[in-house]
Scaffold this motif. Structure first.
Motif, short mmCIF file in Angstrom:
data_model
loop_
_atom_site.label_atom_id
_atom_site.label_comp_id
_atom_site.label_asym_id
_atom_site.label_seq_id
_atom_site.Cartn_x
_atom_site.Cartn_y
_atom_site.Cartn_z
N GLY A 1 3.27 12.52 4.76
CA GLY A 1 3.21 11.73 3.55
C GLY A 1 3.98 10.43 3.73
O GLY A 1 4.05 9.87 4.81
N LYS A 2 4.56 9.92 2.65
CA LYS A 2 5.25 8.65 2.68
C LYS A 2 6.60 8.74 3.40
O LYS A 2 7.28 9.74 3.33
CB LYS A 2 5.48 8.14 1.25
CG LYS A 2 4.21 7.98 0.43
CD LYS A 2 3.27 6.92 1.03
CE LYS A 2 2.05 6.70 0.16
NZ LYS A 2 1.10 5.72 0.74
N ASN A 3 6.94 7.65 4.09
CA ASN A 3 8.25 7.53 4.72
C ASN A 3 9.19 6.88 3.72
O ASN A 3 8.99 5.73 3.35
CB ASN A 3 8.12 6.67 5.98
CG ASN A 3 9.44 6.49 6.72
OD1 ASN A 3 10.50 6.69 6.16
ND2 ASN A 3 9.36 6.10 7.98
N ASN B 1 -1.72 0.88 1.02
CA ASN B 1 -1.75 1.99 0.08
C ASN B 1 -2.89 2.96 0.41
O ASN B 1 -3.35 3.70 -0.44
CB ASN B 1 -1.88 1.50 -1.36
CG ASN B 1 -1.46 2.56 -2.35
OD1 ASN B 1 -0.62 3.41 -2.05
ND2 ASN B 1 -2.05 2.54 -3.53
N SER C 1 -1.23 5.59 5.16
CA SER C 1 -0.06 4.73 5.18
C SER C 1 1.19 5.51 4.76
O SER C 1 1.12 6.38 3.90
CB SER C 1 -0.24 3.54 4.24
OG SER C 1 0.96 2.83 4.09
N VAL C 2 2.33 5.17 5.35
CA VAL C 2 3.58 5.84 4.98
C VAL C 2 4.50 4.91 4.19
O VAL C 2 5.65 5.25 3.91
CB VAL C 2 4.33 6.38 6.23
CG1 VAL C 2 3.49 7.41 6.94
CG2 VAL C 2 4.72 5.24 7.17
N ILE C 3 4.00 3.72 3.81
CA ILE C 3 4.80 2.77 3.02
C ILE C 3 5.16 3.38 1.66
O ILE C 3 4.30 3.91 0.96
CB ILE C 3 4.01 1.46 2.80
CG1 ILE C 3 3.79 0.75 4.12
CG2 ILE C 3 4.72 0.56 1.80
CD1 ILE C 3 5.06 0.29 4.80
N SER C 4 6.44 3.28 1.29
CA SER C 4 6.88 3.91 0.04
C SER C 4 7.48 2.93 -0.97
O SER C 4 7.71 3.31 -2.12
CB SER C 4 7.91 5.00 0.34
OG SER C 4 9.08 4.44 0.93
N ILE D 1 2.61 1.28 -5.33
CA ILE D 1 3.75 1.31 -4.41
C ILE D 1 4.98 0.88 -5.20
O ILE D 1 4.94 -0.14 -5.90
CB ILE D 1 3.53 0.35 -3.22
CG1 ILE D 1 2.27 0.73 -2.45
CG2 ILE D 1 4.73 0.38 -2.28
CD1 ILE D 1 1.90 -0.25 -1.35
#
Length: 245
Positions: free
Chosen positions: A13-15, A35, A39-42, A60
């Motif tokens: 999942g997200k980092n 998104n 993607s792991v952008i949080s 996000i």
């Protein structure tokens, strides 16, 4: 120089560490890439107090920033209206205050503004990021004076920037700087809110620097978050190399 060897960290999942410094309003559709399900952008920020629509609707998490002293008296209201739980008050509060081309703020003045407009947010349970100085020769003296003048300031994390070659070339210089700042402020978590390889820059060099540094930052427990500067998919050098982070 540290001899620390990073251990790769894998996320499902997200980092929670990885964010985006996004300010390319001409190409808002690029944010869709950040998104995607893979993607792991949080989190994200754009050096502003309020997000434009394309960031507000991106799903996000947005972190507001107070850049310099402008409209500082309105910052608390904006943060409360958004329901934000974290603010960049260094990277968002006083961005590169030691640099004449950025917010260029005297550290004693910054301390007074902090206590008047930023510190009250702590009573609302909001985490406060300290002033984000440059990695140039003026950064550390500015920060030292700020802390001396702001003994009652709450700094929950310290944002840092990296663009220079002052501490060595490539990743070695970047790591040396991080460890030096960690040594100076060992009890304050660090956010790297702007980073990029110093010149010369080619797609190969930039991509190599990006991949090595995010792996390294993921491995350090005192690095709380980081964001690459910047997410410009259409730029052939800065980040056309990565469309999904």
């Amino acid at each position: 120089m540290s001899t620390f060897s990073p251990t790769p960290t894998h996320f499902k999942g997200k980092n929670p560490k990885r964010g985006l410094a996004f300010a390319d309003g001409d190409t808002p559709g690029d944010l869709i890439n950040a998104n995607q399900s893979q993607s792991v952008i949080s989190w994200q920020y754009n050096w502003a107090t309020l997000p434009p629509d394309y960031l507000a609707t991106s799903n996000i998490k947005y972190i507001p920033m107070q850049w310099g002293s402008g409209a500082a008296d309105q910052f608390q209201g904006s943060v409360k209206a958004q329901g934000a739980d974290t603010v960049l008050v260094s990277d968002s509060g006083f961005n590169e205050p030691d640099f004449i081309n950025e917010s260029n703020m005297d550290p004693t003045q910054a301390a007074a503004l902090w206590m008047e407009f930023i510190q009250p947010l702590k009573a609302q349970g909001i985490r406060l990021g300290g002033p984000a100085v440059t990695a140039s020769g003026s950064g550390q003296p500015w920060l030292k004076t700020f802390f001396s003048a702001c003994t009652n300031c709450t700094i929950d994390f310290l944002p840092l920037h990296w663009y220079v070659k002052l501490y060595g070339s490539g990743t070695e210089g970047f790591y040396n700087y991080l460890w030096e700042m960690h040594g100076l402020y060992p009890n304050i978590p660090i956010w790297v809110t702007e980073s990029q390889r110093h010149p010369p820059m080619t797609q190969v060099l930039v991509l190599d620097f990006l991949n090595q540094t995010i792996t390294y930052l993921d491995s350090l427990d005192w690095i709380e978050r980081y964001s690459w500067f910047g997410f410009f998919v259409s730029d052939p050098i800065v980040l056309s190399t990565v469309t999904v982070c």
